[in-house]
Design a protein around this motif. Structure first.
Motif, short mmCIF file in Angstrom:
data_model
loop_
_atom_site.label_atom_id
_atom_site.label_comp_id
_atom_site.label_asym_id
_atom_site.label_seq_id
_atom_site.Cartn_x
_atom_site.Cartn_y
_atom_site.Cartn_z
N VAL A 294 52.37 16.15 13.16
CA VAL A 294 51.32 15.32 13.03
C VAL A 294 50.14 15.36 11.82
N VAL A 295 49.58 16.75 11.98
CA VAL A 295 48.94 17.25 10.75
C VAL A 295 49.42 16.86 9.59
N ARG A 296 50.65 17.32 9.10
CA ARG A 296 51.12 16.90 7.87
C ARG A 296 51.27 15.35 7.60
N PHE A 297 51.77 14.57 8.92
CA PHE A 297 51.96 13.33 8.62
C PHE A 297 50.60 12.56 8.17
N VAL A 298 49.65 13.04 8.82
CA VAL A 298 48.17 12.53 8.52
C VAL A 298 47.78 12.90 6.84
N PHE A 299 48.18 14.09 6.56
CA PHE A 299 47.92 14.63 5.02
C PHE A 299 48.61 13.59 4.06
N LEU A 300 50.00 13.42 4.34
CA LEU A 300 50.57 12.49 3.44
C LEU A 300 50.29 11.33 3.39
N GLN A 301 49.61 10.56 4.23
CA GLN A 301 49.20 9.18 4.34
C GLN A 301 48.03 8.99 3.01
N THR A 302 47.49 10.08 2.35
CA THR A 302 46.71 10.13 1.55
C THR A 302 46.94 10.72 0.23
N HIS A 303 46.87 9.99 -0.95
CA HIS A 303 47.44 10.44 -1.93
C HIS A 303 46.53 11.68 -2.46
N TYR A 304 47.22 12.96 -3.04
CA TYR A 304 46.74 14.04 -3.29
C TYR A 304 45.38 13.99 -4.26
N ARG A 305 45.37 12.96 -5.05
CA ARG A 305 44.18 13.15 -5.99
C ARG A 305 42.99 12.26 -5.44
N GLY A 378 59.24 17.03 4.88
CA GLY A 378 58.99 18.16 5.80
C GLY A 378 58.47 17.90 7.28
N VAL A 379 58.81 16.52 7.85
CA VAL A 379 58.34 16.26 8.97
C VAL A 379 59.60 16.32 9.84
N SER A 380 59.74 17.20 10.57
CA SER A 380 60.83 17.26 11.78
C SER A 380 60.89 16.37 13.08
N THR A 381 61.55 15.31 12.96
CA THR A 381 61.29 14.77 14.51
C THR A 381 61.94 15.40 15.64
N MET A 382 62.77 16.22 15.29
CA MET A 382 63.41 17.21 16.47
C MET A 382 62.23 18.07 16.88
N ASN A 383 61.67 18.84 15.98
CA ASN A 383 60.31 19.73 16.31
C ASN A 383 59.33 18.99 16.95
N PHE A 384 58.95 17.62 16.41
CA PHE A 384 57.74 17.21 17.00
C PHE A 384 58.12 16.69 18.47
N ALA A 385 59.75 16.31 18.63
CA ALA A 385 59.86 15.81 19.92
C ALA A 385 59.71 17.09 21.00
N LEU A 386 60.21 18.30 20.60
CA LEU A 386 60.12 19.37 21.35
C LEU A 386 58.90 19.82 21.89
N GLN A 387 58.05 19.94 20.61
CA GLN A 387 56.80 20.23 20.85
C GLN A 387 55.82 19.42 21.91
N MET A 388 56.04 18.02 21.56
CA MET A 388 55.32 17.06 22.61
C MET A 388 55.69 17.33 23.94
N ARG A 389 57.06 17.55 24.24
CA ARG A 389 57.71 17.84 25.52
C ARG A 389 57.00 19.08 26.10
N GLY A 390 57.08 19.83 25.42
CA GLY A 390 56.60 21.35 25.78
C GLY A 390 55.09 21.30 26.12
N LEU A 391 54.42 20.58 25.15
CA LEU A 391 52.91 20.51 25.54
C LEU A 391 52.59 19.52 26.69
N ASN A 392 53.21 18.49 26.72
CA ASN A 392 52.68 17.44 27.73
C ASN A 392 53.41 17.34 29.09
#
Length: 465
Positions: A294-305, A378-392
């Protein structure tokens, strides 16, 4: 081959990227000073240049790209932390270096090819300083060695667009009496008994900040390399001083051809500051239950400059999108990132355009391209899913989470097909099989959820097609 265009801070224009050697593309990025946890702003250049690293590897091949990012492990902030804590400097820097790697790994960042530590390159720094003195570009004074800016007036200030005279006129700091010119900067400084130090021709001391990157990049990448990056707060004086040192020590080289600088980060529209109560580290977010994806995805929504604004709203929206897409993160062999995503990144790392393309892929039901492009970013949907289930939930605490994701993906695909054909027989068949195996099937307009009961028996689903 994909043509990459990058905005070169030195020329102030977008240029076609032409590497010195296509078989050995080289990039150096200024890394962290390791004395504490990395805050959110520290993470932005890591993500920016990780995307560039991935793009370069995609275009030129994994084996033909070298990425170096340093650790500054000798610094007055580290000394102060050691003094206040009573701990050894080496112990602090070893711990905080690993913290940084762990936290950036949680954001999906690949480890660079080289991760040099300043304290490992003291001999190279001393040798470069000696060379600068011999060439008339530096001088020793009262245990210090300083770079003589007047010796390279024709080049100093080109990156930041400042003249030496303007910089002197605008200076508001007290000038040390041993400096010949107010703009001269320290290459070496003396150390007292309580400070870390190394023997040198000028007495026991330690390097100034700027010399470390010049020495390490030269040792690892040579006199000329392709890309130098970092936050725009480093453009002056750090990168300006790097250029001066390196070009004067190695006049036959180019140092870096392309300079890239990312803009700074804000939080809810304000500069991140402890006094404003909006300062937090990457680890703070992770421990609050916000997945690194989620953090990475938010970062990617804005151009680096452009300045990036971290907001809770953006984080929630990113989480919803990744939750929706995470079901497609399985069983897609041979997938490749979408060509339009690659084209967007090749145009000066236009990550907002790449993200917009992801939503188009979702509408087009090109889930292979969607997941492959997310992985490439660099956004792994698998890692995201496992983290979300583990957290919630307890969903993955006692059973195979990957199996559940696979079953969920199968049902989602069946339902999507049924929405088009109006034939829900396959959906009903799968729901019946899942229920019989002890899974509670929850279906709504927003998605599908599978909740295992106490009697869940995965064996009953073996051979289910």
């Amino acid at each position: 081959m994909t043509t990459i265009k990058l905005h070169n801070s030195k020329t102030r224009k977008k240029e076609v990227f032409i590497p010195i050697d296509p078989d050995n593309v080289q990039m150096y990025v200024c890394g962290p000073t390791v004395y504490d946890r990395a805050h959110l702003g520290n993470a932005r250049p890591v993500v920016v240049f990780d995307v560039l690293f991935r793009l370069l590897r995609h275009v030129y091949g994994d084996a033909h790209v070298t990425y170096a990012r340093n650790f500054t492990d000798v610094d007055d902030k580290i000394n102060a932390r050691a003094a206040e804590s009573g701990r050894e400097i080496g112990e602090i820097t070893a711990e905080t270096t690993q913290w940084f790697l762990d936290d950036m790994g949680a954001l999906g960042a690949l480890e660079p090819t080289h991760m040099p530590r300043a304290t490992q390159y003291i001999p190279q720094m001393i040798a470069m300083i000696e060379d600068l003195i011999a060439r008339g570009h530096a001088y020793a004074a009262e245990g210090h060695v300083l770079f003589a800016v007047d010796s390279w007036r024709e080049g100093y200030g080109q990156l930041s667009g400042r003249s030496v005279d303007d910089m002197i006129a605008g200076a508001r700091v007290e000038v040390a009496p041993y400096k010949k010119n107010p703009m001269d900067f320290v290459l070496w400084k003396p150390s007292d008994a309580e400070q870390p130090g190394w023997d040198s021709p000028w007495g026991r001391g330690r390097p100034g900040w700027h010399i470390e990157c010049s020495a390490m990049s030269h040792d690892l990448l040579g006199e000329s390399f392709d890309i130098h990056g970092g936050g725009n707060d480093l453009m002056f004086p750090h990168h300006e001083n790097e250029i001066a040192q390196s070009c004067c020590a190695n006049p036959e080289g180019e140092f870096a051809r392309y300079w890239l600088h990312n803009e700074m980060l804000q939080v809810e529209g304000k500069k991140m500051s402890k006094s404003l109560g909006n300062f937090f580290t990457v680890r703070d977010l992770l421990e609050q239950g916000i997945p690194g994806e989620v953090v990475r995805f938010v970062f990617l929504q804005t151009h680096y400059r452009k300045p990036m604004d971290w907001t809770e709203k953006k984080a929630r929206e990113a989480e919803k999108a990744l939750e929706r897409w995470s079901v497609y993160g399985l069983d897609h062999s041979g997938r490749q990132p979408d060509n339009e995503v690659i084209a967007a990144l090749a145009d000066d790392l236009n990550t907002p355009k790449a993200i917009a393309r992801l939503y188009q892929l979702e509408k087009e039901r090109d889930f292979d391209g969607l997941v492959a492009s997310l992985d490439f970013l660099g956004v792994s949907t698998m890692n995201f899913a496992l983290q979300m289930r583990g957290l919630n939930t307890r969903l993955y605490q006692t059973i195979d989470g990957v199996l559940l994701l696979s079953l969920k993906a199968k049902l989602v695909d069946a339902r999507n097909s049924a929405m088009e054909t109006k034939d829900f027989a396959e959906v009903d068949r799968l729901k019946s099989a899942y229920t019989e195996a002890g899974l509670e099937v929850r279906m709504s307009k927003t998605g599908v959820e599978l909740v295992p009961g106490t009697g869940f028996d995965a064996a009953k689903l073996e051979g289910l097609e």
